[in-house]
Motif scaffolding. Structure first.
Motif, PDB file in Angstrom:
ATOM      1  N   VAL A  17       3.543  -3.029   4.080  1.00  0.00           N
ATOM      2  CA  VAL A  17       3.701  -4.395   3.255  1.00  0.00           C
ATOM      3  C   VAL A  17       2.889  -5.180   4.310  1.00  0.00           C
ATOM      4  O   VAL A  17       3.367  -5.462   5.353  1.00  0.00           O
ATOM      5  N   THR A  18       1.918  -6.165   3.488  1.00  0.00           N
ATOM      6  CA  THR A  18       1.306  -7.038   4.436  1.00  0.00           C
ATOM      7  C   THR A  18       1.651  -8.511   3.735  1.00  0.00           C
ATOM      8  O   THR A  18       1.547  -8.755   2.597  1.00  0.00           O
ATOM      9  N   GLY A  31      -2.583   3.156  -5.627  1.00  0.00           N
ATOM     10  CA  GLY A  31      -1.252   2.591  -5.117  1.00  0.00           C
ATOM     11  C   GLY A  31      -1.309   1.463  -4.197  1.00  0.00           C
ATOM     12  O   GLY A  31      -0.578   1.150  -3.470  1.00  0.00           O
ATOM     13  N   VAL A  32      -2.278   0.390  -4.611  1.00  0.00           N
ATOM     14  CA  VAL A  32      -2.300  -0.782  -4.127  1.00  0.00           C
ATOM     15  C   VAL A  32      -2.066  -1.803  -5.014  1.00  0.00           C
ATOM     16  O   VAL A  32      -2.549  -1.776  -6.155  1.00  0.00           O
ATOM     17  N   TYR A  33      -1.151  -2.625  -4.337  1.00  0.00           N
ATOM     18  CA  TYR A  33      -0.416  -3.890  -5.242  1.00  0.00           C
ATOM     19  C   TYR A  33      -0.546  -4.921  -4.557  1.00  0.00           C
ATOM     20  O   TYR A  33      -0.173  -5.117  -3.585  1.00  0.00           O
ATOM     21  N   GLU A  51       0.935  -0.932   0.206  1.00  0.00           N
ATOM     22  CA  GLU A  51       0.204   0.115  -0.043  1.00  0.00           C
ATOM     23  C   GLU A  51       0.842   1.310   0.044  1.00  0.00           C
ATOM     24  O   GLU A  51       1.641   1.441   0.867  1.00  0.00           O
ATOM     25  N   ARG A  52       0.874   2.075  -0.807  1.00  0.00           N
ATOM     26  CA  ARG A  52       1.456   3.076  -1.129  1.00  0.00           C
ATOM     27  C   ARG A  52       1.197   4.223   0.211  1.00  0.00           C
ATOM     28  O   ARG A  52       0.031   4.632   0.466  1.00  0.00           O
ATOM     29  N   GLY A  53       2.103   4.799   0.661  1.00  0.00           N
ATOM     30  CA  GLY A  53       2.008   5.854   1.697  1.00  0.00           C
ATOM     31  C   GLY A  53       3.443   6.119   2.254  1.00  0.00           C
ATOM     32  O   GLY A  53       4.287   5.663   1.798  1.00  0.00           O
TER      33      GLY A  53
END
Length: 426
Positions: free
Chosen positions: A86-87, A108-110, A79-81
């Motif tokens: 990172v999960t 921005g979610v990958y 998740e961008r931020g």
């Protein structure tokens, strides 16, 4: 032949299985891999949507919940931020052989979701083993059908071979076997017809041998009597000469009988019928049989109209009369009378005696082979009727008691029939 059928059927089945099974295995394996990849891609898209929704709702992600929802998956979420979050959900497969699909959003979610490729390959192998098992079952069914078909074809052929061998050995009984195969049934029908023809030929040969032995007995008996008369009259030259001439006549008659039998065997006697003087044949037979009847203390008489002519063969008609006289001598009694008469359509010669006659139980079948009322061979009357029929006439039993047989012959066109009736001892 059976081995060839099995081999050819097995080869055809193997080729068919290879042509169908190999492409089917390739297609199935590709379908399984593609299906696993599509399923993994769908999970990645669904997961990225859930992460985006949780981000909008400002709800933290629960790794345990995601692990329960996507069992057997190794998930990585970025998740961008500030900072970058990172999960990681699940554990990476130990083999390191992964199948991976990615998905991302504009915010921005990958997401990267992975699964163990070995599990997919095991599924592919299981399906391929199923296809191989089905192919083996198909080959087994093909071999079973080939065995059944080969038996259905080879067993009738063996049976036909046995029938042909039996025909060659002289056993001409029709088998009447049918096998449900048109081609083999036609062969069996041909063999049955051949067996019937061979049986008929063998029967005719046996009957000819029996008939010849029976018919030759009478002239041989007459020849023996003449020779005995020659021996007994050795001191009387005139008697010796007369008996010698009679013996020559008997020998000529024996030759004629052989010719008649051969002609009858070839079915040619009917075409040889010609005008015959009835008197000559009857007088000859009476002269030959008179000594025998005299020795038996019986009388032989010749009566009826003279100068009659009929269509016949001299030898055949003479054999008929001789058979009737012999029958009267052996089974009859008293005086034997030979009577010749003429009608509009037939010239009739009757032979009758004064004996007890013919029993009622054998009278209807008196002309059948091997039927005799007095221990005889049962062939004389059968042959006599056949000879009469071959001359275009017929032989009938006209009276049972006393026994009277009549020979009906076709009159000659220029018969010169007389109307003088004579009667007296022969």
């Amino acid at each position: 032949m059976r081995r060839r059928l099995l081999t050819s059927t097995l080869v055809v089945a193997v080729i068919a299985v290879l042509l169908l099974g190999v492409p089917l295995g390739v297609v199935v394996s590709r379908l399984i891999v593609d299906e696993a990849a599509q399923e993994l891609g769908a999970e990645a898209k669904r997961l990225v949507g859930e992460v985006e929704y949780a981000r909008v709702q400002e709800t933290p992600l629960d790794p345990q919940q995601l692990e329960q929802k996507y069992p057997g998956r190794y998930i990585q979420i970025w998740e961008r931020g500030t900072p970058l979050r990172v999960t990681v959900v699940g554990t990476a497969p130990a083999s390191g052989h992964l199948m991976t699909e990615d998905a991302q959003t504009n915010t921005g979610v990958y997401v990267r979701i992975s699964r163990d490729r070995d599990q997919v390959e095991r599924d592919v192998r299981a399906r391929l083993l199923l296809i191989v098992a089905l192919a083996v079952a198909a080959l087994a069914v093909a071999v079973s059908l080939a065995v059944v078909q080969s038996r259905r074809l080879t067993l009738p052929l063996r049976d036909l071979a046995k029938i042909a061998e039996r025909l060659g050995s002289g056993d001409a009984r029709p088998s009447k076997h049918r096998y449900g195969i048109p081609e083999l049934d036609r062969v069996a029908q041909v063999l049955d017809r051949s067996a019937a023809r061979i049986s008929d030929l063998l029967t005719r040969e046996r009957e000819f041998a029996t008939d010849a032995s029976h018919q030759l007995r009478t002239p041989l008996t007459g020849l023996t009597m003449r020779l005995e008369e020659i021996v007994a009259s050795a001191g009387e030259p005139e008697v010796v000469r007369e008996e010698g001439e009679a013996a020559i006549v008997q020998a000529e008659r024996l030759t004629a009988v052989i010719d008649e039998l051969l002609a009858a065997a070839r079915r040619q006697r009917h075409a040889q019928a010609e005008p015959v003087a009835i008197d000559e044949v009857l007088i000859q037979q009476v002269r030959e049989w008179a000594p025998v009847f005299k020795d038996a203390h019986r009388e032989l008489r010749l009566e009826g109209a003279r100068g009659l002519k009929a269509l016949a063969t001299t030898g055949g008609f003479g054999q008929v009369v001789a058979s009737l006289l012999e029958n009267s001598l052996r089974h009859g009694g008293g005086t034997v009378t030979v009577t010749s008469t003429s009608g509009e359509n037939y010239v009739v010669v009757e032979v009758s005696d004064e004996g007890p006659g013919i029993a009622d139980e054998i009278a209807p079948k008196i002309f059948e082979r091997n039927v005799s009322g007095g221990g005889g061979t049962g062939l004389g009357l059968t042959l006599a009727r056949a000879l009469a029929a071959a001359d275009g006439g017929r032989l009938e039993l006209v009276r049972r008691r006393p026994a009277t047989f009549a020979v009906f012959l076709r009159p000659a066109e220029d018969d010169g029939r007389g109307n003088r009736v004579v009667s007296g001892p022969a």
